[in-house]
Enzyme design. Structure first.
Site, PDB file in Angstrom:
ATOM      1  N   LYS A   9       0.842  -1.199   0.000  1.00  9.01           N
ATOM      2  CA  LYS A   9       0.000   0.000   0.000  1.00  9.01           C
ATOM      3  C   LYS A   9       0.885   1.262   0.000  1.00  9.01           C
ATOM      4  CE  LYS A   9      -3.853  -2.320   2.378  1.00  9.01           C
ATOM      5  NZ  LYS A   9      -4.793  -2.260   3.520  1.00  9.01           N
ATOM      6  N   TYR A  49     -12.223  -2.312  -3.406  1.00 12.03           N
ATOM      7  CA  TYR A  49     -12.775  -2.365  -2.053  1.00 12.03           C
ATOM      8  C   TYR A  49     -14.306  -2.384  -2.036  1.00 12.03           C
ATOM      9  CZ  TYR A  49      -8.256  -1.842   0.344  1.00 12.03           C
ATOM     10  OH  TYR A  49      -7.004  -2.055   0.845  1.00 12.03           O
ATOM     11  N   PHE A  57     -15.611   3.481   7.090  1.00 11.08           N
ATOM     12  CA  PHE A  57     -14.238   3.866   6.718  1.00 11.08           C
ATOM     13  C   PHE A  57     -13.985   3.778   5.210  1.00 11.08           C
ATOM     14  CE2 PHE A  57     -14.205  -0.603   8.138  1.00 11.08           C
ATOM     15  CZ  PHE A  57     -13.674  -1.245   7.022  1.00 11.08           C
ATOM     16  N   ARG A  85      -1.639 -14.422   3.693  1.00 11.48           N
ATOM     17  CA  ARG A  85      -2.381 -13.771   4.786  1.00 11.48           C
ATOM     18  C   ARG A  85      -1.685 -14.020   6.131  1.00 11.48           C
ATOM     19  NH1 ARG A  85      -6.813 -10.309   3.801  1.00 11.48           N
ATOM     20  NH2 ARG A  85      -7.782 -11.102   5.691  1.00 11.48           N
ATOM     21  N   THR A  91      -5.350  -7.776  10.454  1.00 11.67           N
ATOM     22  CA  THR A  91      -5.655  -6.483   9.824  1.00 11.67           C
ATOM     23  C   THR A  91      -5.144  -5.309  10.650  1.00 11.67           C
ATOM     24  OG1 THR A  91      -7.654  -7.482   8.923  1.00 11.67           O
ATOM     25  CG2 THR A  91      -7.541  -5.073   8.897  1.00 11.67           C
ATOM     26  N   ARG A 102       2.701  -6.944   9.120  1.00 10.75           N
ATOM     27  CA  ARG A 102       2.009  -5.881   9.862  1.00 10.75           C
ATOM     28  C   ARG A 102       2.493  -5.816  11.306  1.00 10.75           C
ATOM     29  NH1 ARG A 102      -3.834  -7.454   7.243  1.00 10.75           N
ATOM     30  NH2 ARG A 102      -3.856  -5.973   5.508  1.00 10.75           N
ATOM     31  N   ASN A 112      -1.887  -0.075   7.055  1.00  6.83           N
ATOM     32  CA  ASN A 112      -1.352  -1.363   7.502  1.00  6.83           C
ATOM     33  C   ASN A 112      -0.493  -2.054   6.437  1.00  6.83           C
ATOM     34  OD1 ASN A 112      -3.397  -2.110   5.821  1.00  6.83           O
ATOM     35  ND2 ASN A 112      -4.587  -3.230   7.351  1.00  6.83           N
ATOM     36  N   HIS A 115      -1.758  -5.453   1.374  1.00  2.62           N
ATOM     37  CA  HIS A 115      -3.038  -6.113   1.111  1.00  2.62           C
ATOM     38  C   HIS A 115      -2.771  -7.498   0.529  1.00  2.62           C
ATOM     39  CE1 HIS A 115      -6.956  -7.127  -0.592  1.00  2.62           C
ATOM     40  NE2 HIS A 115      -6.293  -7.496  -1.668  1.00  2.62           N
ATOM     41  N   GLU A 126      -9.474 -10.180  -7.944  1.00  4.59           N
ATOM     42  CA  GLU A 126      -8.489  -9.111  -7.816  1.00  4.59           C
ATOM     43  C   GLU A 126      -7.374  -9.230  -8.854  1.00  4.59           C
ATOM     44  OE1 GLU A 126      -7.451  -9.244  -3.649  1.00  4.59           O
ATOM     45  OE2 GLU A 126      -9.468  -8.619  -3.051  1.00  4.59           O
TER      46      GLU A 126
HETATM   47  P1  RTP Z   1      -6.852  -5.817   3.109  1.00  3.44           P
HETATM   48  O1  RTP Z   1      -8.172  -6.062   2.425  1.00  3.44           O
HETATM   49  O2  RTP Z   1      -6.352  -4.406   2.941  1.00  3.44           O
HETATM   50  O3  RTP Z   1      -5.831  -6.869   2.741  1.00  3.44           O
HETATM   51  O4  RTP Z   1      -7.048  -5.991   4.665  1.00  3.44           O
HETATM   52  P2  RTP Z   1      -7.851  -7.118   5.425  1.00  3.44           P
HETATM   53  O5  RTP Z   1      -8.421  -8.135   4.451  1.00  3.44           O
HETATM   54  O6  RTP Z   1      -6.948  -7.634   6.491  1.00  3.44           O
HETATM   55  O7  RTP Z   1      -9.004  -6.278   6.084  1.00  3.44           O
HETATM   56  P3  RTP Z   1     -10.434  -5.880   5.496  1.00  3.44           P
HETATM   57  O8  RTP Z   1     -11.443  -6.279   6.483  1.00  3.44           O
HETATM   58  O9  RTP Z   1     -10.591  -6.362   4.087  1.00  3.44           O
HETATM   59  O10 RTP Z   1     -10.352  -4.286   5.492  1.00  3.44           O
HETATM   60  C1  RTP Z   1      -9.770  -3.605   4.417  1.00  3.44           C
HETATM   61  C2  RTP Z   1      -8.939  -2.473   4.942  1.00  3.44           C
HETATM   62  O11 RTP Z   1      -9.783  -1.509   5.517  1.00  3.44           O
HETATM   63  C3  RTP Z   1      -9.105  -0.876   6.576  1.00  3.44           C
HETATM   64  N1  RTP Z   1      -9.912  -0.953   7.762  1.00  3.44           N
HETATM   65  N2  RTP Z   1     -10.113   0.076   8.538  1.00  3.44           N
HETATM   66  N3  RTP Z   1     -11.016   1.772  10.579  1.00  3.44           N
HETATM   67  C4  RTP Z   1     -11.324   0.484  10.629  1.00  3.44           C
HETATM   68  O12 RTP Z   1     -11.933  -0.006  11.522  1.00  3.44           O
HETATM   69  C5  RTP Z   1     -10.871  -0.354   9.535  1.00  3.44           C
HETATM   70  N4  RTP Z   1     -11.152  -1.644   9.372  1.00  3.44           N
HETATM   71  C6  RTP Z   1     -10.534  -2.031   8.248  1.00  3.44           C
HETATM   72  C7  RTP Z   1      -7.797  -1.563   6.784  1.00  3.44           C
HETATM   73  O13 RTP Z   1      -6.770  -0.760   6.206  1.00  3.44           O
HETATM   74  C8  RTP Z   1      -7.952  -2.862   6.031  1.00  3.44           C
HETATM   75  O14 RTP Z   1      -6.720  -3.324   5.533  1.00  3.44           O
HETATM   76 MG    MG Z   2      -9.555  -7.562   2.769  1.00  2.00          MG
END
Ligand code: RTP
Ligand code: MG
Length: 148
Positions: A9, A49, A57, A85, A91, A102, A112, A115, A126
């Site tokens: 990122k 996204y 968010f 992962r 996350t 992370r 973070n 991705h 993706e």
């Molecule tokens: P990513 O998609 O970026 O690989 O991350 P992830 O699967 O671990 O998490 P995901 O639930 O898909 O969330 C995507 C991204 O959104 C941001 N986020 N912010 N403020 C918050 O509570 C919050 N929750 C998630 C994070 O940057 C996360 O990577």
């Molecule tokens: Mg995700």
């Protein structure tokens, strides 16, 4: 062979972590299939996204991912989707174990560093969203013989 989409990122690019992250994936034994440094359009960010469209968010997420260059990659290997992962960690970097990307380099959930696709369906979606078929390089790598 299983493939996944991984992206450094904008914070990871700015902090000089592309090499560290590529190195970890290489050392693990995964094979690099595609990679490019690129800026992300609003449209691509919103598609990527899309599952988070209704989250509070979402706006911040799209603003962040379009704020500077990202390093997009496709990696392949046995169980690479789940394996990537694991290497990324949880996350929220506050919950991510030491030894994960992370856990070692991240501080905040919004920034973070990395991705990775979270399922075979996400990986397929993706990879096709971020790369054209001609960008995926098919080549033999002898390490595959040593990691079974
Ligand atoms: P990513 O998609 O970026 O690989 O991350 P992830 O699967 O671990 O998490 P995901 O639930 O898909 O969330 C995507 C991204 O959104 C941001 N986020 N912010 N403020 C918050 O509570 C919050 N929750 C998630 C994070 O940057 C996360 O990577
Ligand atoms: Mg995700």
């Amino acid at each position: 062979m299983e493939k996944t989409f991984v992206m450094v990122k904008p914070d990871g690019v700015q902090r000089g972590l592309i090499g560290e992250i590529v190195s970890r994936f290489e050392k693990k034994g995964y094979q690099l299939v595609a990679a490019k440094l690129m800026t992300v359009s609003q449209e691509l960010a919103e598609k990527h996204y899309a599952e988070h469209k209704e989250k509070p968010f979402f706006g911040e997420l799209v603003d962040f991912i379009t704020s500077g260059p990202v390093f997009a990659m496709v990696w392949q290997g046995q169980n690479v989707i789940a394996g990537a992962r694991q290497m990324m960690g949880k996350t929220n970097p506050a919950d991510a174990a030491p030894g994960t990307i992370r856990g070692d380099f991240g501080i905040s959930v919004g920034m973070n560093i990395i991705h990775g696709s979270d399922s075979p369906e996400s990986a397929e979606r993706e990879i096709n969203l971020w790369f054209g078929e001609q960008e995926l390089i098919n080549y033999d790598k002898t390490i595959n013989k040593w990691i079974g």
